[in-house]
Every structure is written in C-alpha cells, then in structure tokens.
Design a protein around this motif. Structure first.
Motif, PDB file in Angstrom:
ATOM      1  N   SER A  22      82.953  40.255 -21.505  1.00  0.00           N
ATOM      2  CA  SER A  22      82.194  40.911 -22.269  1.00  0.00           C
ATOM      3  C   SER A  22      82.264  42.076 -23.395  1.00  0.00           C
ATOM      4  N   GLY A  23      81.658  41.497 -24.192  1.00  0.00           N
ATOM      5  CA  GLY A  23      82.276  42.621 -25.360  1.00  0.00           C
ATOM      6  C   GLY A  23      80.963  42.319 -26.562  1.00  0.00           C
ATOM      7  N   HIS A  24      82.024  43.558 -28.134  1.00  0.00           N
ATOM      8  CA  HIS A  24      80.712  43.835 -28.664  1.00  0.00           C
ATOM      9  C   HIS A  24      80.161  42.713 -29.458  1.00  0.00           C
ATOM     10  N   ARG A  25      78.490  43.156 -28.853  1.00  0.00           N
ATOM     11  CA  ARG A  25      77.414  42.324 -30.049  1.00  0.00           C
ATOM     12  C   ARG A  25      77.069  42.859 -30.587  1.00  0.00           C
ATOM     13  N   PRO A  26      76.504  42.752 -31.814  1.00  0.00           N
ATOM     14  CA  PRO A  26      76.031  43.076 -32.847  1.00  0.00           C
ATOM     15  C   PRO A  26      73.934  43.800 -32.128  1.00  0.00           C
ATOM     16  N   ALA A  27      73.776  44.726 -32.850  1.00  0.00           N
ATOM     17  CA  ALA A  27      71.975  45.274 -32.303  1.00  0.00           C
ATOM     18  C   ALA A  27      71.171  44.284 -33.301  1.00  0.00           C
ATOM     19  N   PHE A  28      71.329  43.164 -32.056  1.00  0.00           N
ATOM     20  CA  PHE A  28      70.230  42.262 -33.163  1.00  0.00           C
ATOM     21  C   PHE A  28      69.049  41.830 -32.011  1.00  0.00           C
ATOM     22  N   GLN A  29      67.563  41.776 -32.748  1.00  0.00           N
ATOM     23  CA  GLN A  29      66.682  41.802 -31.581  1.00  0.00           C
ATOM     24  C   GLN A  29      66.792  41.205 -30.671  1.00  0.00           C
ATOM     25  N   SER A  30      67.070  40.308 -30.456  1.00  0.00           N
ATOM     26  CA  SER A  30      67.161  40.022 -29.057  1.00  0.00           C
ATOM     27  C   SER A  30      68.015  39.875 -27.998  1.00  0.00           C
ATOM     28  N   ARG A  31      67.654  40.197 -26.830  1.00  0.00           N
ATOM     29  CA  ARG A  31      69.044  40.288 -25.818  1.00  0.00           C
ATOM     30  C   ARG A  31      69.733  39.331 -25.975  1.00  0.00           C
ATOM     31  N   GLY A  32      71.446  39.410 -26.110  1.00  0.00           N
ATOM     32  CA  GLY A  32      72.563  38.966 -25.121  1.00  0.00           C
ATOM     33  C   GLY A  32      73.467  38.786 -25.356  1.00  0.00           C
ATOM     34  N   TYR A  33      74.612  38.343 -25.047  1.00  0.00           N
ATOM     35  CA  TYR A  33      75.653  38.628 -24.804  1.00  0.00           C
ATOM     36  C   TYR A  33      77.041  37.749 -25.416  1.00  0.00           C
ATOM     37  N   VAL A  42      83.492  34.132 -28.666  1.00  0.00           N
ATOM     38  CA  VAL A  42      84.305  33.035 -28.423  1.00  0.00           C
ATOM     39  C   VAL A  42      83.234  32.082 -27.616  1.00  0.00           C
ATOM     40  N   LEU A  43      81.978  33.200 -27.479  1.00  0.00           N
ATOM     41  CA  LEU A  43      80.579  32.151 -26.824  1.00  0.00           C
ATOM     42  C   LEU A  43      79.692  33.281 -27.468  1.00  0.00           C
ATOM     43  N   HIS A  44      78.454  32.869 -27.991  1.00  0.00           N
ATOM     44  CA  HIS A  44      77.953  33.613 -27.997  1.00  0.00           C
ATOM     45  C   HIS A  44      76.179  33.244 -26.696  1.00  0.00           C
ATOM     46  N   LEU A  45      75.994  33.935 -26.108  1.00  0.00           N
ATOM     47  CA  LEU A  45      74.661  33.204 -25.444  1.00  0.00           C
ATOM     48  C   LEU A  45      73.374  34.851 -25.625  1.00  0.00           C
ATOM     49  N   SER A  46      72.103  34.262 -25.997  1.00  0.00           N
ATOM     50  CA  SER A  46      71.135  34.725 -26.652  1.00  0.00           C
ATOM     51  C   SER A  46      69.845  34.491 -25.698  1.00  0.00           C
ATOM     52  N   GLU A  47      69.139  35.141 -25.955  1.00  0.00           N
ATOM     53  CA  GLU A  47      67.799  35.229 -24.228  1.00  0.00           C
ATOM     54  C   GLU A  47      66.546  34.609 -25.313  1.00  0.00           C
ATOM     55  N   GLN A  48      66.179  33.113 -24.514  1.00  0.00           N
ATOM     56  CA  GLN A  48      64.223  32.575 -25.086  1.00  0.00           C
ATOM     57  C   GLN A  48      63.366  33.813 -25.498  1.00  0.00           C
ATOM     58  N   ARG A  49      63.116  33.832 -26.265  1.00  0.00           N
ATOM     59  CA  ARG A  49      62.370  34.950 -25.971  1.00  0.00           C
ATOM     60  C   ARG A  49      60.843  34.747 -25.495  1.00  0.00           C
TER      61      ARG A  49
END
Length: 109
Positions: A22-33, A42-49
């Motif tokens: 896990s590393g730095h992720r910009p402060a997007f509005q959705s949760r994620g990694y 190498v891999l972006h995971l984001s929450e389905q709102r």
C-alpha cells in the motif's frame, strides 16, 4: 470499482498473495488504495459508491472486456509457493514467444 467489502478483500489479496505494498494515494473523493511494486504505483483500486451504476461489459454477449494484467517478477518458485500457501488455484506456462514464466489465476472479484 468494487463495493467496500470486496475492495478490502482485493486490497488484502494483492498485498498478501502478490506482495504489493500500500502506498500514497491522492485525496480523491472515493475511498480506495494504490498498490505499489518496486516503489511504483501499479494497481489502483477504488470504491463503487452507493447508488453508482454497475459498469457493464462493452458487449453484452461477453462476460467482460478485461482479459488480464501482467506484473514482472524475479522468483517464479517463490511466487508459486506464495500462491499455494494462500490457497490460490493457478497454472503456469512459459510463453513460446517471449520466454516469460507466466502464472494464471483469478482474484476474488
């Protein structure tokens, strides 16, 4: 995108089974990694709102338009052992074109 419970499961799978970090992720509005290998994201995971429409395949007759992802590694034997230890079903091949050692398996999604 994935519902929050599946998002956590995917995060844990890629960290525990493949060893991504896990590393730095910009402060997007959705949760994620953002997961990293060798210091690179190498891999972006984001929450389905909640209420967000499911993303459907581009072709209804095809289960998905996504086929696979590839990561480079240095120790195929250790990778195989890591997958076995996590109970992940997989098979291995060597590409006749590139000579690369390949692992094929499915993630929890």
């Amino acid at each position: 995108r994935a519902p929050v419970d599946l998002l956590r499961e995917l995060h844990d799978f890629y960290r525990e089974v493949l060893g991504l970090e896990s590393g730095h992720r910009p402060a997007f509005q959705s949760r994620g990694y953002w997961l990293y290998a060798g210091g690179q994201p190498v891999l972006h995971l984001s929450e389905q709102r909640p209420g967000e429409a499911l993303r459907l395949p581009a072709r209804p007759d095809a289960p998905t338009t996504f086929d696979h992802v590839a990561f480079s590694g240095t120790d195929p034997a250790a990778t195989a052992e890591r997958l076995r230890a996590a109970g992940v079903a997989f098979h291995e091949e060597r590409s006749p074109v590139t000579g690369q050692h390949q692992f094929f398996f499915s993630d929890p999604a």
